[in-house]
Scaffold this active site. Structure first.
Site, PDB file in Angstrom:
ATOM      1  N   ASN A   1     -14.891   1.295 -22.553  1.00 32.96           N
ATOM      2  CA  ASN A   1     -13.867   0.313 -22.222  1.00 32.96           C
ATOM      3  C   ASN A   1     -13.247  -0.164 -23.531  1.00 32.96           C
ATOM      4  OD1 ASN A   1     -12.412  -2.012 -21.291  1.00 32.96           O
ATOM      5  ND2 ASN A   1     -13.724  -2.034 -19.474  1.00 32.96           N
TER       6      ASN A   1
ATOM      7  N   GLY B   1     -13.974   2.086 -17.460  1.00 27.69           N
ATOM      8  CA  GLY B   1     -12.729   1.569 -16.912  1.00 27.69           C
ATOM      9  C   GLY B   1     -12.866   0.491 -15.873  1.00 27.69           C
ATOM     10  N   THR B   2     -13.925  -0.311 -15.974  1.00 30.57           N
ATOM     11  CA  THR B   2     -14.031  -1.410 -15.015  1.00 30.57           C
ATOM     12  C   THR B   2     -14.336  -2.711 -15.731  1.00 30.57           C
ATOM     13  OG1 THR B   2     -15.103  -2.252 -13.004  1.00 30.57           O
ATOM     14  CG2 THR B   2     -16.492  -0.961 -14.506  1.00 30.57           C
TER      15      THR B   2
ATOM     16  N   ARG C   1       2.006   1.787  -3.496  1.00 26.80           N
ATOM     17  CA  ARG C   1       0.913   2.307  -4.342  1.00 26.80           C
ATOM     18  C   ARG C   1       0.675   3.783  -4.042  1.00 26.80           C
ATOM     19  NH1 ARG C   1      -3.926  -1.701  -3.446  1.00 26.80           N
ATOM     20  NH2 ARG C   1      -4.987  -0.371  -4.979  1.00 26.80           N
TER      21      ARG C   1
ATOM     22  N   TYR D   1       0.824  -1.216   0.000  1.00 29.02           N
ATOM     23  CA  TYR D   1       0.000   0.000   0.000  1.00 29.02           C
ATOM     24  C   TYR D   1       0.854   1.260   0.000  1.00 29.02           C
ATOM     25  CZ  TYR D   1      -4.344  -2.499   0.132  1.00 29.02           C
ATOM     26  OH  TYR D   1      -5.395  -3.278  -0.245  1.00 29.02           O
TER      27      TYR D   1
ATOM     28  N   HIS E   1     -14.725   1.635  -2.246  1.00 31.21           N
ATOM     29  CA  HIS E   1     -13.698   0.746  -1.686  1.00 31.21           C
ATOM     30  C   HIS E   1     -12.685   1.493  -0.826  1.00 31.21           C
ATOM     31  CE1 HIS E   1     -14.634  -2.090  -5.300  1.00 31.21           C
ATOM     32  NE2 HIS E   1     -15.538  -2.179  -4.338  1.00 31.21           N
TER      33      HIS E   1
HETATM   34  C1  BV8 Z   1     -18.240  -8.333  -0.183  1.00 34.34           C
HETATM   35  C2  BV8 Z   1      -9.837  -2.053  -2.482  1.00 34.34           C
HETATM   36  C3  BV8 Z   1     -19.668  -9.353   1.408  1.00 34.34           C
HETATM   37  C4  BV8 Z   1      -8.562  -2.675  -2.071  1.00 34.34           C
HETATM   38  C5  BV8 Z   1     -11.053  -3.649  -3.859  1.00 34.34           C
HETATM   39  C6  BV8 Z   1     -18.546 -14.432  -6.703  1.00 34.34           C
HETATM   40  C7  BV8 Z   1     -19.505 -13.649  -7.331  1.00 34.34           C
HETATM   41  C8  BV8 Z   1     -19.788 -12.363  -6.902  1.00 34.34           C
HETATM   42  C9  BV8 Z   1     -19.078 -11.812  -5.825  1.00 34.34           C
HETATM   43  C10 BV8 Z   1     -18.113 -12.589  -5.225  1.00 34.34           C
HETATM   44  C11 BV8 Z   1     -17.844 -13.890  -5.644  1.00 34.34           C
HETATM   45  N1  BV8 Z   1     -16.856 -14.377  -4.855  1.00 34.34           N
HETATM   46  C12 BV8 Z   1     -16.489 -13.419  -3.953  1.00 34.34           C
HETATM   47  C13 BV8 Z   1     -17.272 -12.360  -4.159  1.00 34.34           C
HETATM   48  C14 BV8 Z   1     -17.270 -11.133  -3.429  1.00 34.34           C
HETATM   49  C15 BV8 Z   1     -16.088 -10.255  -3.853  1.00 34.34           C
HETATM   50  C16 BV8 Z   1     -15.928 -10.169  -5.351  1.00 34.34           C
HETATM   51  O1  BV8 Z   1     -16.645  -9.460  -6.025  1.00 34.34           O
HETATM   52  N2  BV8 Z   1     -14.940 -10.921  -5.870  1.00 34.34           N
HETATM   53  C17 BV8 Z   1     -14.713 -10.922  -7.304  1.00 34.34           C
HETATM   54  C18 BV8 Z   1     -13.212 -10.947  -7.574  1.00 34.34           C
HETATM   55  C19 BV8 Z   1     -15.426 -12.123  -7.891  1.00 34.34           C
HETATM   56  N3  BV8 Z   1     -16.449  -8.953  -3.347  1.00 34.34           N
HETATM   57  C20 BV8 Z   1     -16.076  -8.634  -2.114  1.00 34.34           C
HETATM   58  O2  BV8 Z   1     -15.396  -9.336  -1.391  1.00 34.34           O
HETATM   59  C21 BV8 Z   1     -16.609  -7.304  -1.611  1.00 34.34           C
HETATM   60  N4  BV8 Z   1     -17.198  -7.507  -0.318  1.00 34.34           N
HETATM   61  O3  BV8 Z   1     -18.789  -8.899  -1.080  1.00 34.34           O
HETATM   62  O4  BV8 Z   1     -18.586  -8.474   1.142  1.00 34.34           O
HETATM   63  C22 BV8 Z   1     -19.901  -9.288   2.863  1.00 34.34           C
HETATM   64  C23 BV8 Z   1     -21.098  -8.755   3.321  1.00 34.34           C
HETATM   65  C24 BV8 Z   1     -21.347  -8.740   4.679  1.00 34.34           C
HETATM   66  C25 BV8 Z   1     -20.381  -9.210   5.588  1.00 34.34           C
HETATM   67  C26 BV8 Z   1     -19.156  -9.699   5.119  1.00 34.34           C
HETATM   68  C27 BV8 Z   1     -18.907  -9.743   3.751  1.00 34.34           C
HETATM   69  C28 BV8 Z   1     -15.470  -6.306  -1.446  1.00 34.34           C
HETATM   70  C29 BV8 Z   1     -14.889  -5.988  -2.789  1.00 34.34           C
HETATM   71  C30 BV8 Z   1     -13.885  -4.836  -2.644  1.00 34.34           C
HETATM   72  C31 BV8 Z   1     -12.479  -5.365  -2.827  1.00 34.34           C
HETATM   73  N5  BV8 Z   1     -11.546  -4.228  -2.794  1.00 34.34           N
HETATM   74  N6  BV8 Z   1     -10.240  -2.590  -3.778  1.00 34.34           N
HETATM   75  C32 BV8 Z   1      -7.421  -2.177  -2.930  1.00 34.34           C
HETATM   76  O5  BV8 Z   1      -7.650  -1.475  -3.929  1.00 34.34           O
HETATM   77  O6  BV8 Z   1      -6.278  -2.524  -2.574  1.00 34.34           O
HETATM   78  S1  BV8 Z   1     -11.534  -4.205  -5.373  1.00 34.34           S
HETATM   79  C33 BV8 Z   1     -10.404  -3.799  -6.577  1.00 34.34           C
HETATM   80  O7  BV8 Z   1     -10.938  -4.345  -7.796  1.00 34.34           O
HETATM   81  C34 BV8 Z   1     -10.245  -2.315  -6.863  1.00 34.34           C
HETATM   82  O8  BV8 Z   1     -11.109  -1.464  -6.121  1.00 34.34           O
HETATM   83  C35 BV8 Z   1     -10.639  -2.252  -8.332  1.00 34.34           C
HETATM   84  O9  BV8 Z   1     -11.140  -1.050  -8.711  1.00 34.34           O
HETATM   85  C36 BV8 Z   1     -11.686  -3.291  -8.335  1.00 34.34           C
HETATM   86  C37 BV8 Z   1     -12.333  -3.725  -9.602  1.00 34.34           C
HETATM   87  O10 BV8 Z   1     -11.371  -3.823 -10.564  1.00 34.34           O
HETATM   88  P1  BV8 Z   1     -11.480  -2.775 -11.779  1.00 34.34           P
HETATM   89  O11 BV8 Z   1     -11.518  -1.389 -11.201  1.00 34.34           O
HETATM   90  O12 BV8 Z   1     -12.598  -3.150 -12.670  1.00 34.34           O
HETATM   91  O13 BV8 Z   1     -10.078  -2.957 -12.445  1.00 34.34           O
HETATM   92  P2  BV8 Z   1      -9.653  -4.163 -13.417  1.00 34.34           P
HETATM   93  O14 BV8 Z   1      -8.175  -4.156 -13.489  1.00 34.34           O
HETATM   94  O15 BV8 Z   1     -10.388  -5.417 -13.053  1.00 34.34           O
HETATM   95  O16 BV8 Z   1     -10.255  -3.715 -14.836  1.00 34.34           O
HETATM   96  C38 BV8 Z   1      -9.739  -2.566 -15.484  1.00 34.34           C
HETATM   97  C39 BV8 Z   1     -10.650  -2.342 -16.667  1.00 34.34           C
HETATM   98  O17 BV8 Z   1     -10.251  -1.126 -17.300  1.00 34.34           O
HETATM   99  C40 BV8 Z   1     -10.562  -3.436 -17.718  1.00 34.34           C
HETATM  100  O18 BV8 Z   1     -11.879  -3.774 -18.149  1.00 34.34           O
HETATM  101  C41 BV8 Z   1      -9.779  -2.769 -18.867  1.00 34.34           C
HETATM  102  O19 BV8 Z   1     -10.239  -3.236 -20.144  1.00 34.34           O
HETATM  103  C42 BV8 Z   1     -10.173  -1.326 -18.688  1.00 34.34           C
HETATM  104  N7  BV8 Z   1      -9.213  -0.351 -19.179  1.00 34.34           N
HETATM  105  C43 BV8 Z   1      -7.857  -0.472 -19.283  1.00 34.34           C
HETATM  106  N8  BV8 Z   1      -7.345   0.691 -19.767  1.00 34.34           N
HETATM  107  C44 BV8 Z   1      -8.392   1.552 -19.937  1.00 34.34           C
HETATM  108  C45 BV8 Z   1      -9.578   0.892 -19.567  1.00 34.34           C
HETATM  109  N9  BV8 Z   1     -10.783   1.471 -19.627  1.00 34.34           N
HETATM  110  C46 BV8 Z   1     -10.830   2.748 -20.074  1.00 34.34           C
HETATM  111  N10 BV8 Z   1      -9.746   3.455 -20.445  1.00 34.34           N
HETATM  112  C47 BV8 Z   1      -8.513   2.890 -20.403  1.00 34.34           C
HETATM  113  N11 BV8 Z   1      -7.430   3.591 -20.782  1.00 34.34           N
END
Ligand code: BV8
Ligand code: ZN
Length: 261
Positions: free
Chosen positions: A233, A207-208, A73, A70, A135
């Site tokens: 995206n 961007g997600t 970052r 962290y 987040h």
């Molecule tokens: C919760 C903070 C419940 C930390 C982050 C199965 C199905 C559904 C959900 C789940 C599952 N299994 C587990 C879960 C839950 C889990 C989850 O969703 N997991 C995923 C991986 C499946 N979620 C959680 O755990 C959440 N909590 O559900 O709690 C609960 C309820 C009650 C009591 C207890 C528990 C918490 C989720 C938060 C995690 N923390 N960040 C840190 O940053 O260090 S998430 C992390 O990923 C970042 O915040 C990031 O933003 C986020 C998502 O990623 P993206 O932002 O989309 O980034 P990524 O790299 O993936 O994509 C980039 C995109 O940009 C791409 O599409 C690319 O094409 C595009 N791009 C690239 N260049 C450009 C562009 N677009 C535009 N312009 C460009 N130039």
């Protein structure tokens, strides 16, 4: 669903003509500022796996390495600047009281863009309240013991557990004030995000990869309430086939094309 650039003027008309607009942004909006995204991780934190390190389990087991990641970052982001995509959203937020920004990003670049674009402190304060950081943020700590939060971006001495930051009030270990995988999001922030999405005529998602929940469900609230969805995206995502307009391009180019007056 238009995916060609013909769709840009249509999407622009829909967004600029809308009463309520909600944005959902992810790491891709900061990519052009030089902040690596989560899933195309390169260089800087290729050696750190977010889905392992961004967990409470990792912090309990090895707080030193988590703070090292962290702190790295934080310092990397402080070297970056908001890009044209951040600035276009900031200007739109300032001009439109019916606009809300929901972001998954913890890099603070949306707030920095707002500070650069805002004309008066009053405007800034009003718009700041309409940025919802689902987040958390790299630039706040939270005490593991008493929960007290504090702003800060001083370098963290992660050379040993003994030098990690501790709470002045209760001496517990401080953690980054971000939401880790498996942790619940802040209820009030999440409720505001879904409320603004439900009342929005248009949701602009940029961007997600739309893989992380519950953030990725925010745009569905707009669709389910009869609103429309603009996606920006370079690649398709699970939201693309739900989008009214799924625009293939970068946030730095397409957000200004859609939003700039
Ligand atoms: C919760 C903070 C419940 C930390 C982050 C199965 C199905 C559904 C959900 C789940 C599952 N299994 C587990 C879960 C839950 C889990 C989850 O969703 N997991 C995923 C991986 C499946 N979620 C959680 O755990 C959440 N909590 O559900 O709690 C609960 C309820 C009650 C009591 C207890 C528990 C918490 C989720 C938060 C995690 N923390 N960040 C840190 O940053 O260090 S998430 C992390 O990923 C970042 O915040 C990031 O933003 C986020 C998502 O990623 P993206 O932002 O989309 O980034 P990524 O790299 O993936 O994509 C980039 C995109 O940009 C791409 O599409 C690319 O094409 C595009 N791009 C690239 N260049 C450009 C562009 N677009 C535009 N312009 C460009 N130039
Ligand atoms: Zn404390």
């Amino acid at each position: 669903m238009g995916t060609s650039t013909v769709a840009v003027p249509e999407a622009r008309r829909a967004v600029c003509g809308a009463e309520g607009v909600v944005f959902l942004t992810g790491a891709g909006v900061s990519a052009e500022s030089g902040v690596p995204t989560f899933r195309d991780r390169d260089g800087l934190w290729a050696r750190f796996d977010p889905e392992v390190l961004a967990t409470h389990e990792a912090f309990r087991r090895d707080p030193r390495t988590v703070w090292e990641w962290y702190d790295l970052r934080r310092r990397a982001v402080l070297e970056c600047r908001p890009n044209a995509g951040h600035e276009a959203v900031a200007a739109f937020l300032l001009a439109r009281e019916g606009a809300t920004l929901v972001t998954q990003n913890v890099d603070g670049l949306h707030h920095r863009a707002l500070e650069e674009v805002a004309a008066t402190p009053a405007e800034l304060d009003g718009a700041r309240l309409r940025i919802l950081e689902l987040h958390g943020t790299l630039f706040r700590t939270r005490c593991q013991g008493c929960g007290v939060r504090a702003w800060g971006h001083d370098p963290v001495d992660h050379t040993s557990e003994a030098t990690l930051p501790r709470c002045e009030a209760c001496d517990s270990l401080l953690r980054p004030d971000v939401v880790w995988f498996g942790e619940p999001l802040d209820g009030d922030t999440l409720e505001k995000a879904f409320l603004s999405a439900t009342h929005a005529d248009v949701c602009v998602v940029a961007g997600t990869s739309a893989l992380v929940h519950p953030a990725a469900s925010v745009p569905l609230a707009t669709l389910e309430a009869g609103g429309r969805l603009v996606e920006i995206n370079p690649s398709p995502t699970p939201l693309s086939e739900r989008a009214t307009w799924s625009l293939r391009g970068t946030a730095g180019a397409l957000l200004p094309a859609i939003l700039d007056p």
